[in-house]
Write an enzyme that holds these catalytic residues in place. Sequence first.
Site, mmCIF file in Angstrom:
data_model
loop_
_atom_site.group_PDB
_atom_site.id
_atom_site.type_symbol
_atom_site.label_atom_id
_atom_site.label_comp_id
_atom_site.label_asym_id
_atom_site.label_seq_id
_atom_site.Cartn_x
_atom_site.Cartn_y
_atom_site.Cartn_z
ATOM 1 N N LYS A 1 3.684 -9.062 -9.400
ATOM 2 C CA LYS A 1 2.202 -7.923 -9.292
ATOM 3 C C LYS A 1 1.818 -6.952 -10.296
ATOM 4 C CE LYS A 1 2.129 -5.146 -6.445
ATOM 5 N NZ LYS A 1 1.175 -3.363 -6.948
ATOM 6 N N ASN A 2 3.490 -6.172 -10.582
ATOM 7 C CA ASN A 2 3.398 -5.669 -11.193
ATOM 8 C C ASN A 2 2.925 -5.366 -12.474
ATOM 9 O OD1 ASN A 2 3.541 -3.218 -9.058
ATOM 10 N ND2 ASN A 2 5.151 -3.442 -9.638
ATOM 11 N N ARG B 1 -3.938 1.922 -7.102
ATOM 12 C CA ARG B 1 -3.689 3.419 -8.190
ATOM 13 C C ARG B 1 -3.555 2.495 -9.638
ATOM 14 N NH1 ARG B 1 0.087 6.332 -9.920
ATOM 15 N NH2 ARG B 1 0.023 8.216 -10.362
ATOM 16 N N CYS C 1 -0.695 9.488 -2.303
ATOM 17 C CA CYS C 1 -0.442 8.937 -1.433
ATOM 18 C C CYS C 1 0.241 8.826 -0.933
ATOM 19 C CB CYS C 1 -0.322 7.539 -2.949
ATOM 20 S SG CYS C 1 1.368 7.575 -3.259
ATOM 21 N N ARG D 1 2.146 11.945 -6.751
ATOM 22 C CA ARG D 1 2.420 10.548 -7.211
ATOM 23 C C ARG D 1 1.395 11.342 -8.656
ATOM 24 N NH1 ARG D 1 2.139 4.155 -5.756
ATOM 25 N NH2 ARG D 1 3.295 3.860 -7.914
ATOM 26 N N ASP E 1 11.627 0.370 -5.574
ATOM 27 C CA ASP E 1 10.897 -1.327 -4.847
ATOM 28 C C ASP E 1 11.761 -1.688 -3.814
ATOM 29 O OD1 ASP E 1 8.530 0.312 -5.249
ATOM 30 O OD2 ASP E 1 7.647 -1.415 -7.317
ATOM 31 N N ARG F 1 -0.877 -6.050 -0.073
ATOM 32 C CA ARG F 1 -1.262 -5.882 -1.339
ATOM 33 C C ARG F 1 -0.084 -6.994 -2.520
ATOM 34 N NH1 ARG F 1 -1.307 -0.616 -2.245
ATOM 35 N NH2 ARG F 1 -1.286 -1.265 -5.034
HETATM 36 C C1 UD1 Z 1 5.295 1.968 -10.817
HETATM 37 C C2 UD1 Z 1 4.841 0.623 -9.968
HETATM 38 C C3 UD1 Z 1 5.689 0.618 -8.722
HETATM 39 C C4 UD1 Z 1 6.940 1.369 -8.912
HETATM 40 C C5 UD1 Z 1 7.238 2.434 -9.393
HETATM 41 C C6 UD1 Z 1 8.673 2.795 -10.123
HETATM 42 C C7 UD1 Z 1 3.167 -0.389 -11.084
HETATM 43 C C8 UD1 Z 1 1.758 -0.837 -10.576
HETATM 44 N N1 UD1 Z 1 4.054 -0.361 -9.881
HETATM 45 O O1 UD1 Z 1 4.280 2.380 -10.556
HETATM 46 O O2 UD1 Z 1 6.005 -0.584 -8.049
HETATM 47 O O3 UD1 Z 1 7.043 1.710 -6.987
HETATM 48 O O4 UD1 Z 1 6.527 1.745 -11.164
HETATM 49 O O5 UD1 Z 1 9.005 1.796 -10.477
HETATM 50 O O6 UD1 Z 1 3.517 -1.394 -11.986
HETATM 51 N N2 UD1 Z 1 4.904 10.513 -12.610
HETATM 52 C C9 UD1 Z 1 4.687 11.083 -13.208
HETATM 53 N N3 UD1 Z 1 3.643 11.740 -13.396
HETATM 54 C C10 UD1 Z 1 3.105 11.063 -13.783
HETATM 55 C C11 UD1 Z 1 3.189 9.438 -14.276
HETATM 56 C C12 UD1 Z 1 4.640 9.195 -13.117
HETATM 57 O O7 UD1 Z 1 5.473 12.820 -12.430
HETATM 58 O O8 UD1 Z 1 2.201 10.860 -14.654
HETATM 59 C C13 UD1 Z 1 5.966 10.416 -11.634
HETATM 60 C C14 UD1 Z 1 5.527 9.681 -9.839
HETATM 61 O O9 UD1 Z 1 5.353 11.167 -9.359
HETATM 62 C C15 UD1 Z 1 7.032 8.852 -10.404
HETATM 63 C C16 UD1 Z 1 8.202 8.794 -11.083
HETATM 64 O O10 UD1 Z 1 7.137 9.965 -12.462
HETATM 65 O O11 UD1 Z 1 7.808 10.353 -9.333
HETATM 66 C C17 UD1 Z 1 7.770 7.117 -12.078
HETATM 67 O O12 UD1 Z 1 6.706 7.034 -11.597
HETATM 68 P P1 UD1 Z 1 5.971 5.559 -11.785
HETATM 69 O O13 UD1 Z 1 7.152 5.305 -12.826
HETATM 70 O O14 UD1 Z 1 4.933 5.985 -12.821
HETATM 71 O O15 UD1 Z 1 4.986 4.509 -10.780
HETATM 72 P P2 UD1 Z 1 3.973 4.216 -10.804
HETATM 73 O O16 UD1 Z 1 3.766 3.615 -12.888
HETATM 74 O O17 UD1 Z 1 2.758 4.635 -10.436
#
Ligand code: UD1
Length: 438
Positions: A22-23, A93, A117, A122, A309, A401
Amino acid sequence: MDKFRIRGGNPLKGSVSISGAKNSALPCMAASLLTPETVTLHNLPYARDIITQRRLLEDLGATVLTPELRTHKINASHIEIFEAPYELVKTMRASVLALGPLLARFGKAKVSLPGGCAIGTRPIDLHLKGFEQLGAEVRLEAGNVVASAPAGGRLKGTEIRFEKVTVTGTENLMMAATLARGTTVLHNAACEPEITDLCQLLNRMGARVRGGGTPTIEIDGVEALGGAEHTIIPDRIETGTFIVAAAITGGELEIKDCRPEHLSSVIKKLTEVGVEIEELNPSTLRARSKRGLKSHDVTTEPYPQFPTDMQAQYMALMTQSEGRSVIAETVFENRFMHASELQRMGARIQLQGRLAIVDGPTPLTGAPIQASDLRASASLVLAGLVARGETIIDRVYHIDRGYEKIEAKLRAVGADIERIRESVTAPSSGATHQDAAA
Ligand code: UD1
């Protein structure tokens, strides 16, 4: 809202086939917005988020044909709307992945800001800061992010250093940079296999991306991208979930159509715990646990370390292992919602900030419990498989999902699990912004 009824105690036996990731599917679908030509994606999982992403693409004006269940032919030659509305972003998201491609190709994009969330605040500040560094103007207007490219309509390549590793942030910036003027270098980029997969698709479309899967990604911008055909990689988290399912039930599963090299840290940790995992061939694993499991500590970290995850599923396993395990969640704050539900089933878990301390083994007893996010739901299903008596899991739209027909796959290998359809309400329609955890 649908529920699962599980009667625990059956050791799982047989073979299970892993679906597409999915990701990886979500960013690859978003990448189709970068070109007026058709992008054909194979091996998409049949999961709710994929349907939501398809709806987003169609709402923007793309046409999506599905010649086979797991194949989408996406054509974004007539994009008329440049906006991902709150109704979609609140349920998924990853809709923010439309920002990079829209901004790069059309010079404008509007995406509703995801709220808090279920697994923490996030934010997407790192995505937005990166777009600004590429020359975009980014404003917040009535809960929306409104981004526009500099005069002339094209972003400008530059060096970007992420303060923190972000998976979708890396994907968004990588897609945006493919059509920018000049070269972009992303430092401290995420290295997840899903990034490498997106990178391959982009290069097939004519992009010039080097270093995908390493912390430094270089992108030479090109004038335009074309169509391509691509097969999505197998889901490493679904693979890990089924390894734990075999182990927690004392069963034996042959797990087919997977990529073991994408879950080395998970295999290493589960082997330490005592799960026997054998690579039968490059796409098939055999997992079983014949002897008692021993608790081990784990810390979640970005790839290639142990994935956040898989943390919830690992916690379910630790309730059945001998000794104490300290689980440290370093990627997300507030990602232990499954702990209280596991406690209701009899697990001994103490939470201390970002640490969960699990003492095992404890016999679990079936109970009515509630899923709170995608991976938490998987953990509760695993607990239900080993619990004495009947477990009813509410709000399973979370699991729908990201997992393709998990109850059918589990039933086929001997689990006593069934879906109770409570009403005609669609699985995602009960979702709120609290549910957008991926
Ligand atoms: C993706 C995955 C999710 C997985 C996560 C971490 C998808 C669709 N989802 O989520 O399944 O759990 O990676 O492996 O691929 N952060 C910030 N600012 C930002 C972006 C992120 O502070 O602009 C922080 C987040 O709050 C979190 C950390 O960085 O603490 C990692 O988040 P991120 O890798 O961005 O997660 P997602 O990409 O949302």
